[in-house]
Design a protein around this motif. Structure first.
Motif, short mmCIF file in Angstrom:
data_model
loop_
_atom_site.label_atom_id
_atom_site.label_comp_id
_atom_site.label_asym_id
_atom_site.label_seq_id
_atom_site.Cartn_x
_atom_site.Cartn_y
_atom_site.Cartn_z
N LEU A 46 0.84 -1.20 0.00
CA LEU A 46 0.00 0.00 0.00
C LEU A 46 0.87 1.25 0.00
CD1 LEU A 46 -2.95 1.12 0.41
CD2 LEU A 46 -2.36 1.26 2.84
N ARG A 47 0.49 2.22 -0.83
CA ARG A 47 1.16 3.53 -0.83
C ARG A 47 0.11 4.61 -0.63
NH1 ARG A 47 3.60 2.70 -6.38
NH2 ARG A 47 5.17 1.11 -5.97
N THR A 48 0.45 5.58 0.22
CA THR A 48 -0.43 6.73 0.36
C THR A 48 -0.29 7.59 -0.89
OG1 THR A 48 1.29 8.09 1.35
CG2 THR A 48 -0.05 6.76 2.87
N ASN A 76 -2.86 1.60 -8.53
CA ASN A 76 -3.61 0.61 -7.75
C ASN A 76 -2.96 0.35 -6.39
OD1 ASN A 76 -5.72 0.14 -9.65
ND2 ASN A 76 -4.24 -0.99 -10.91
N HIS A 77 -1.68 0.77 -6.28
CA HIS A 77 -1.01 0.67 -4.97
C HIS A 77 -1.71 1.56 -3.93
CE1 HIS A 77 2.62 -1.73 -5.66
NE2 HIS A 77 2.70 -1.18 -6.86
N ASN A 78 -2.37 2.61 -4.39
CA ASN A 78 -2.99 3.56 -3.46
C ASN A 78 -4.28 3.01 -2.85
OD1 ASN A 78 -2.17 6.11 -5.89
ND2 ASN A 78 -0.92 5.36 -4.19
N ALA A 82 -2.53 -3.68 -5.14
CA ALA A 82 -1.32 -3.91 -5.94
C ALA A 82 -0.13 -4.12 -5.00
CB ALA A 82 -1.05 -2.72 -6.87
N ALA A 83 0.83 -4.88 -5.47
CA ALA A 83 2.06 -5.13 -4.71
C ALA A 83 3.19 -5.40 -5.68
CB ALA A 83 1.88 -6.32 -3.77
N ASP A 84 4.41 -5.14 -5.24
CA ASP A 84 5.59 -5.44 -6.06
C ASP A 84 6.38 -6.55 -5.38
OD1 ASP A 84 4.80 -3.35 -7.68
OD2 ASP A 84 6.08 -1.90 -6.65
N PHE A 85 6.97 -7.40 -6.18
CA PHE A 85 7.76 -8.48 -5.61
C PHE A 85 9.20 -8.44 -6.10
CE2 PHE A 85 8.65 -11.56 -8.99
CZ PHE A 85 7.75 -11.19 -9.98
N LYS A 133 6.28 -1.46 -19.14
CA LYS A 133 6.39 -2.77 -18.50
C LYS A 133 6.90 -2.61 -17.07
CE LYS A 133 6.95 -5.73 -22.49
NZ LYS A 133 5.50 -5.90 -22.61
N ASP A 134 6.13 -3.13 -16.13
CA ASP A 134 6.47 -3.02 -14.71
C ASP A 134 6.66 -4.44 -14.18
OD1 ASP A 134 6.76 -2.29 -12.10
OD2 ASP A 134 4.87 -1.18 -11.95
N MET A 135 7.88 -4.95 -14.35
CA MET A 135 8.16 -6.37 -14.09
C MET A 135 7.86 -6.85 -12.67
SD MET A 135 9.09 -7.20 -17.12
CE MET A 135 10.11 -8.67 -17.28
N PRO A 136 8.09 -6.04 -11.62
CA PRO A 136 7.82 -6.56 -10.28
C PRO A 136 6.35 -6.41 -9.84
CG PRO A 136 9.50 -4.80 -10.28
CD PRO A 136 8.77 -4.75 -11.57
N HIS A 137 5.52 -5.82 -10.68
CA HIS A 137 4.18 -5.40 -10.24
C HIS A 137 3.11 -6.49 -10.41
CE1 HIS A 137 1.05 -2.25 -9.59
NE2 HIS A 137 0.34 -3.04 -10.40
N LEU A 138 2.35 -6.70 -9.35
CA LEU A 138 1.21 -7.62 -9.39
C LEU A 138 -0.01 -6.90 -8.85
CD1 LEU A 138 2.97 -10.74 -7.80
CD2 LEU A 138 2.41 -10.43 -10.23
ZN LIG Z 1 3.74 -1.84 -8.46
#
Ligand SMILES: [Zn+2]
Length: 257
Positions: A46-48, A76-78, A82-85, A133-138
């Protein structure tokens, strides 16, 4: 070797504030990857809006590379969906974004294995995006746009239930062997393979392709005495032994009782 619990603990803080169903999916992702020998870390959750704005400034009004095309409220992180790995290397400390590594030695890039498992769980992957392309993003957004998220729209209970049902189905499939058992089994398979490779090398190192000249007569004598069928493919030690036995007179006529 980290246990599954130790590995999961490393992502705990990044899961705070995510939607609970999305969080369950990510935990399942870590489990299923672990079972395949791939260690996943959640590095961003989560990001503010303020955090998103700060990230947006990077590479624009602040130094660094551009890492997002979204300002606060446009990611979508907001909204906790969404999350990054990243990958955690076997030292248990080093985080890697190398999409080509194959630490579990199964000829598949570990990154792709994570993506494969993520898709089985119904997650969308940022690496599939055409423009950026955002490779770590889910993410798991149920077709909801960020504009709709901003306006307060959220997934319906029916949509969430469908995710839970899929998780339940995968859980039942996985129950036959726990993630830890699968990982231990895979490690064992790797060890056995390594040993087999090593044995092959040792065998080819010790096996002589033909009888060495110094052992030829001893082999003839041993064959004559009926104690040796064939003399090819023996090791150095084998020919040495035959020669010693021959010298001791064992293969001479009448030497064998
Ligand atoms: Zn992301």
């Amino acid at each position: 070797m980290l246990t599954l619990e130790q590995l999961k603990k490393k992502s705990d803080k990044r899961l705070i504030g995510l939607h609970p169903v999305f969080e369950l999916v990510l935990e399942k992702l870590i489990e299923r990857c672990y079972a395949r020998g791939v260690w996943v870390l959640i590095t961003q959750g989560l990001r503010t809006y303020a955090e998103q704005d700060a990230l947006y400034a990077q590479g624009r009004t602040k130094p660094g590379q551009v890492v997002t095309k979204a300002q606060g409220g446009y990611s979508n992180h907001n909204f906790g969906f969404a999350a990054d790995f990243a990958l955690l290397l076997r030292d248990g400390r080093t985080v890697s974004w190398d999409t080509l590594r194959d630490d579990d030695k199964d000829s598949l890039p570990d990154w792709s294995e994570v993506v494969e498992e993520a898709k089985k769980l119904g997650l969308e992957w940022g690496g599939d995006w055409g423009s950026f392309k955002d490779m770590p993003h889910l993410q798991m957004v149920f077709g909801i746009t960020t504009a709709q998220f901003r306006a307060g729209k959220r997934p319906t209970q029916t949509q969430l239930n469908a995710v839970l049902a899929r998780l339940n189905k995968l859980n039942m499939e996985d129950e036959e062997m726990t993630a830890e058992e699968k990982a231990a089994f895979k490690a064992l398979q790797n060890t056995v393979q390594k040993q087999a490779d090593r044995i092959k090398v040792l065998e080819s190192a010790t096996k002589l392709s033909k009888v060495p000249a110094w052992a030829e007569q001893a082999c003839i004598n041993a064959k004559g005495a009926g104690v040796l069928d064939m003399a090819n493919d023996g090791s150095y030690d084998f020919y040495r032994l035959i020669t010693l036995l021959d010298r001791s007179g064992l293969f001479k006529k009448g030497g064998i009782a």
